[in-house]
Design an enzyme around this catalytic site. Structure first.
Site, PDB file in Angstrom:
ATOM      1  N   HIS A 272      13.475   1.309   8.482  1.00 14.13           N
ATOM      2  CA  HIS A 272      13.424   2.566   9.240  1.00 14.13           C
ATOM      3  C   HIS A 272      14.808   2.956   9.750  1.00 14.13           C
ATOM      4  O   HIS A 272      15.138   4.144   9.831  1.00 14.13           O
ATOM      5  CB  HIS A 272      12.454   2.434  10.410  1.00 14.13           C
ATOM      6  CG  HIS A 272      11.012   2.455   9.998  1.00 14.13           C
ATOM      7  ND1 HIS A 272       9.983   2.206  10.871  1.00 14.13           N
ATOM      8  CD2 HIS A 272      10.421   2.702   8.797  1.00 14.13           C
ATOM      9  CE1 HIS A 272       8.822   2.297  10.238  1.00 14.13           C
ATOM     10  NE2 HIS A 272       9.074   2.593   8.973  1.00 14.13           N
TER      11      HIS A 272
ATOM     12  N   ARG B  67      -9.011  18.287  19.259  1.00 11.96           N
ATOM     13  CA  ARG B  67      -9.170  16.915  19.772  1.00 11.96           C
ATOM     14  C   ARG B  67      -9.785  15.948  18.770  1.00 11.96           C
ATOM     15  O   ARG B  67     -10.320  14.905  19.137  1.00 11.96           O
ATOM     16  CB  ARG B  67      -9.964  16.901  21.083  1.00 11.96           C
ATOM     17  CG  ARG B  67      -9.274  17.650  22.222  1.00 11.96           C
ATOM     18  CD  ARG B  67      -9.953  17.375  23.544  1.00 11.96           C
ATOM     19  NE  ARG B  67      -9.211  17.995  24.633  1.00 11.96           N
ATOM     20  CZ  ARG B  67      -9.497  19.178  25.164  1.00 11.96           C
ATOM     21  NH1 ARG B  67     -10.514  19.892  24.669  1.00 11.96           N
ATOM     22  NH2 ARG B  67      -8.780  19.676  26.154  1.00 11.96           N
TER      23      ARG B  67
ATOM     24  N   ASN C  32       4.786  -4.856   9.192  1.00 16.83           N
ATOM     25  CA  ASN C  32       6.076  -4.178   9.309  1.00 16.83           C
ATOM     26  C   ASN C  32       7.230  -5.017   8.778  1.00 16.83           C
ATOM     27  O   ASN C  32       8.394  -4.707   9.049  1.00 16.83           O
ATOM     28  CB  ASN C  32       6.343  -3.805  10.769  1.00 16.83           C
ATOM     29  CG  ASN C  32       5.476  -2.659  11.236  1.00 16.83           C
ATOM     30  OD1 ASN C  32       5.605  -1.532  10.780  1.00 16.83           O
ATOM     31  ND2 ASN C  32       4.557  -2.954  12.148  1.00 16.83           N
TER      32      ASN C  32
ATOM     33  N   GLU D 167       6.134  -2.135  -1.163  1.00 18.16           N
ATOM     34  CA  GLU D 167       5.042  -2.419  -0.229  1.00 18.16           C
ATOM     35  C   GLU D 167       4.062  -3.431  -0.822  1.00 18.16           C
ATOM     36  O   GLU D 167       3.442  -4.204  -0.091  1.00 18.16           O
ATOM     37  CB  GLU D 167       4.307  -1.130   0.142  1.00 18.16           C
ATOM     38  CG  GLU D 167       5.141  -0.122   0.925  1.00 18.16           C
ATOM     39  CD  GLU D 167       5.287  -0.475   2.404  1.00 18.16           C
ATOM     40  OE1 GLU D 167       4.819  -1.567   2.821  1.00 18.16           O
ATOM     41  OE2 GLU D 167       5.850   0.332   3.151  1.00 18.16           O
TER      42      GLU D 167
ATOM     43  N   GLU E 118      -2.226  -2.490  16.325  1.00 18.82           N
ATOM     44  CA  GLU E 118      -0.977  -3.232  16.208  1.00 18.82           C
ATOM     45  C   GLU E 118      -0.583  -3.935  17.505  1.00 18.82           C
ATOM     46  O   GLU E 118       0.576  -3.952  17.904  1.00 18.82           O
ATOM     47  CB  GLU E 118       0.151  -2.294  15.750  1.00 18.82           C
ATOM     48  CG  GLU E 118       1.267  -2.995  14.992  1.00 18.82           C
ATOM     49  CD  GLU E 118       2.254  -2.017  14.384  1.00 18.82           C
ATOM     50  OE1 GLU E 118       3.264  -1.723  15.035  1.00 18.82           O
ATOM     51  OE2 GLU E 118       2.001  -1.542  13.271  1.00 18.82           O
TER      52      GLU E 118
ATOM     53  N   LYS F 195      -4.817  -5.303   3.570  1.00 12.06           N
ATOM     54  CA  LYS F 195      -4.596  -4.346   4.660  1.00 12.06           C
ATOM     55  C   LYS F 195      -5.874  -4.158   5.469  1.00 12.06           C
ATOM     56  O   LYS F 195      -5.848  -4.151   6.705  1.00 12.06           O
ATOM     57  CB  LYS F 195      -4.134  -3.010   4.061  1.00 12.06           C
ATOM     58  CG  LYS F 195      -3.835  -1.895   5.077  1.00 12.06           C
ATOM     59  CD  LYS F 195      -2.501  -2.094   5.750  1.00 12.06           C
ATOM     60  CE  LYS F 195      -2.113  -0.944   6.672  1.00 12.06           C
ATOM     61  NZ  LYS F 195      -1.512   0.183   5.972  1.00 12.06           N
TER      62      LYS F 195
ATOM     63  N   HIS G 133      11.266   5.635   1.246  1.00  8.23           N
ATOM     64  CA  HIS G 133      10.772   4.649   2.209  1.00  8.23           C
ATOM     65  C   HIS G 133      10.700   3.254   1.587  1.00  8.23           C
ATOM     66  O   HIS G 133      11.160   2.271   2.189  1.00  8.23           O
ATOM     67  CB  HIS G 133       9.390   5.074   2.710  1.00  8.23           C
ATOM     68  CG  HIS G 133       8.744   4.071   3.609  1.00  8.23           C
ATOM     69  ND1 HIS G 133       9.229   3.770   4.865  1.00  8.23           N
ATOM     70  CD2 HIS G 133       7.643   3.287   3.433  1.00  8.23           C
ATOM     71  CE1 HIS G 133       8.465   2.843   5.424  1.00  8.23           C
ATOM     72  NE2 HIS G 133       7.505   2.540   4.578  1.00  8.23           N
TER      73      HIS G 133
ATOM     74  N   ARG H 284      -1.254  -7.244  13.226  1.00  6.83           N
ATOM     75  CA  ARG H 284      -0.938  -6.106  12.363  1.00  6.83           C
ATOM     76  C   ARG H 284       0.560  -5.832  12.295  1.00  6.83           C
ATOM     77  O   ARG H 284       1.050  -5.261  11.321  1.00  6.83           O
ATOM     78  CB  ARG H 284      -1.688  -4.847  12.826  1.00  6.83           C
ATOM     79  CG  ARG H 284      -1.476  -3.672  11.885  1.00  6.83           C
ATOM     80  CD  ARG H 284      -2.384  -2.495  12.185  1.00  6.83           C
ATOM     81  NE  ARG H 284      -2.098  -1.396  11.284  1.00  6.83           N
ATOM     82  CZ  ARG H 284      -2.793  -0.265  11.229  1.00  6.83           C
ATOM     83  NH1 ARG H 284      -3.837  -0.079  12.021  1.00  6.83           N
ATOM     84  NH2 ARG H 284      -2.474   0.692  10.367  1.00  6.83           N
TER      85      ARG H 284
ATOM     86  N   LYS I 179      -2.823   4.778  10.638  1.00  3.42           N
ATOM     87  CA  LYS I 179      -1.551   5.153  11.264  1.00  3.42           C
ATOM     88  C   LYS I 179      -1.182   6.554  10.802  1.00  3.42           C
ATOM     89  O   LYS I 179      -1.059   6.803   9.593  1.00  3.42           O
ATOM     90  CB  LYS I 179      -0.444   4.177  10.869  1.00  3.42           C
ATOM     91  CG  LYS I 179      -0.377   2.918  11.681  1.00  3.42           C
ATOM     92  CD  LYS I 179       0.876   2.155  11.307  1.00  3.42           C
ATOM     93  CE  LYS I 179       1.099   0.955  12.162  1.00  3.42           C
ATOM     94  NZ  LYS I 179       2.359   0.247  11.799  1.00  3.42           N
TER      95      LYS I 179
ATOM     96  N   HIS J 184      10.443  -3.380   7.782  1.00  5.00           N
ATOM     97  CA  HIS J 184      10.427  -1.996   8.246  1.00  5.00           C
ATOM     98  C   HIS J 184      11.398  -1.715   9.389  1.00  5.00           C
ATOM     99  O   HIS J 184      11.880  -0.589   9.519  1.00  5.00           O
ATOM    100  CB  HIS J 184       9.007  -1.599   8.659  1.00  5.00           C
ATOM    101  CG  HIS J 184       8.091  -1.352   7.501  1.00  5.00           C
ATOM    102  ND1 HIS J 184       7.790  -2.320   6.565  1.00  5.00           N
ATOM    103  CD2 HIS J 184       7.404  -0.236   7.115  1.00  5.00           C
ATOM    104  CE1 HIS J 184       6.968  -1.817   5.658  1.00  5.00           C
ATOM    105  NE2 HIS J 184       6.712  -0.571   5.967  1.00  5.00           N
TER     106      HIS J 184
END
Length: 355
Positions: free
Chosen positions: A249, A118, A242, A182, A234, A224, A262, A238, A140, A245
């Site tokens: 993606h 956990r 993306n 990026e 997000e 960032k 990527h 935030r 993330k 992205h």
């Protein structure tokens, strides 16, 4: 050594940036709370840096998990491999995991740390441009699924991010350039001054000038960190990170993870987002051309795969994590240094761009 802070109240953590942090005793020790450490890395990074890192940790009980390299390895199967190793070696809640590698290693290690018993501590030690300027900061964590990238994961912050800029000297040129996508993203979405600096210093960046790279990495990490401090999960601003992205993606999922890096997919995604904005009269043609030119300079693709048209894109875009109430949400630049989130762009307009 530059030190930044991601300000998240009781979960705040530092980002250390310097040369030689993998070769000499650096700040890692102060963020390990017991004697147990598990390093997760891959079979490309391990021969280069694992022994150096373990030499720093001679006073700790250290073991490691070495995964195959590549985006295709960011899977539940390798997540299970990490879990099995942790259990078989009787790691407890006081173990600290260290992610030594690029974005794939950082993401899967962070997700494993979030889930094991956990939640246990982990430290990011990123070794690629992409991971140093982006994925190691912000918490993330995820693995991929054949139907979508990063669809299984958690927001889980590291205890520290330790960036040794010397590690970029061993990075293949294709990986280096992919990471620069990026970097360019930060300039487009909210920092026009930085975008201009990138244009003016692109030759030094390409030549691996250490002072230039250090400034570049620190600027991106600060950007960032500021955004994450405002919106950790997000829910709002935030999402601007993306930019490119949603399209990117889709390319990665459709073409098979790892066939397009990527950063390469994000580069093309940013050009598509810019073209979309230009078509909607949100972005000037001159700004669109500047974006294309800077991306092209670093030998990054600006055109989508020839095998992908509207139908191939939209099936993935409809599953994007940013979508709300069934609407595709896109990040579009409105000027260099400005961007916005839009959920009112029709599929007819997207078809015009993607066909």
């Amino acid at each position: 050594m530059a030190t930044l802070v991601v300000d998240l109240e009781d979960r705040s953590y530092p980002i250390y940036i310097d040369t030689g942090l993998l070769s000499t005793n650096g700040p890692i020790h102060s963020h390990i709370k017991s004697t147990r450490v598990c390093i997760v890395t891959n079979d490309v990074v391990a021969p280069l840096y694992l022994a150096k890192l373990k030499k720093q940790l001679v006073d700790f009980n250290v073991d490691e998990v070495i995964l195959p390299d590549g985006e295709a390895e960011k899977t539940l199967a390798n997540f299970d491999k990490i879990m099995s190793h942790m259990l078989a070696n009787a790691h407890g809640r006081d173990t600290t995991m260290i992610a030594l590698g690029g974005g794939v290693i950082g993401d899967i290690t962070g997700f494993a740390a979030a889930c094991y018993q956990r939640g246990i501590d982990f430290i990011q030690v990123p070794t690629t441009v992409l991971s140093q300027v982006d994925s190691s900061v912000g918490g993330k964590t995820a693995v991929n699924h054949p139907l979508g990238k990063n669809m299984i994961g958690a927001f889980y912050q590291p205890k520290a991010v330790v960036i040794d800029t010397d590690s970029l000297s061993t990075l293949p040129i294709r990986e280096f350039n992919a990471g620069i996508a990026e970097v360019i993203k930060y300039g487009i979405l909210g920092d026009a001054e930085f975008f201009t600096w990138l244009e003016e210093n692109k030759e030094k960046i390409k030549a691996n000038d250490q002072e230039t790279l250090a400034f570049m990495i620190e600027r991106c990490c600060q950007c960032k960190a500021d955004i994450v401090a405002c919106d950790e999960t997000e829910a709002g601003v935030r999402a601007l990170l993306n930019l490119g992205h949603t399209f990117g993606h889709a390319i990665e999922a459709e073409m098979g993870y790892g066939n397009w890096l990527h950063g390469e997919a994000v580069a093309t995604g940013m050009v598509l987002a810019s073209t979309l904005a230009e078509t909607l009269n949100l972005l000037s043609t001159s700004d669109c051309r500047r974006i294309e030119a800077l991306i092209s300079y670093f030998d990054l693709p600006i055109k989508a795969p020839s095998s992908m048209g509207f139908e191939e894109f939209i099936k993935h875009m409809r599953r994007d994590k940013k979508n709300l109430a069934g609407k595709v949400r896109l990040i579009v630049p409105t000027a260099i240094g400005q961007s916005e989130i839009r959920d009112d762009i029709s599929e007819e307009v997207l078809k015009q761009i993607l066909s």
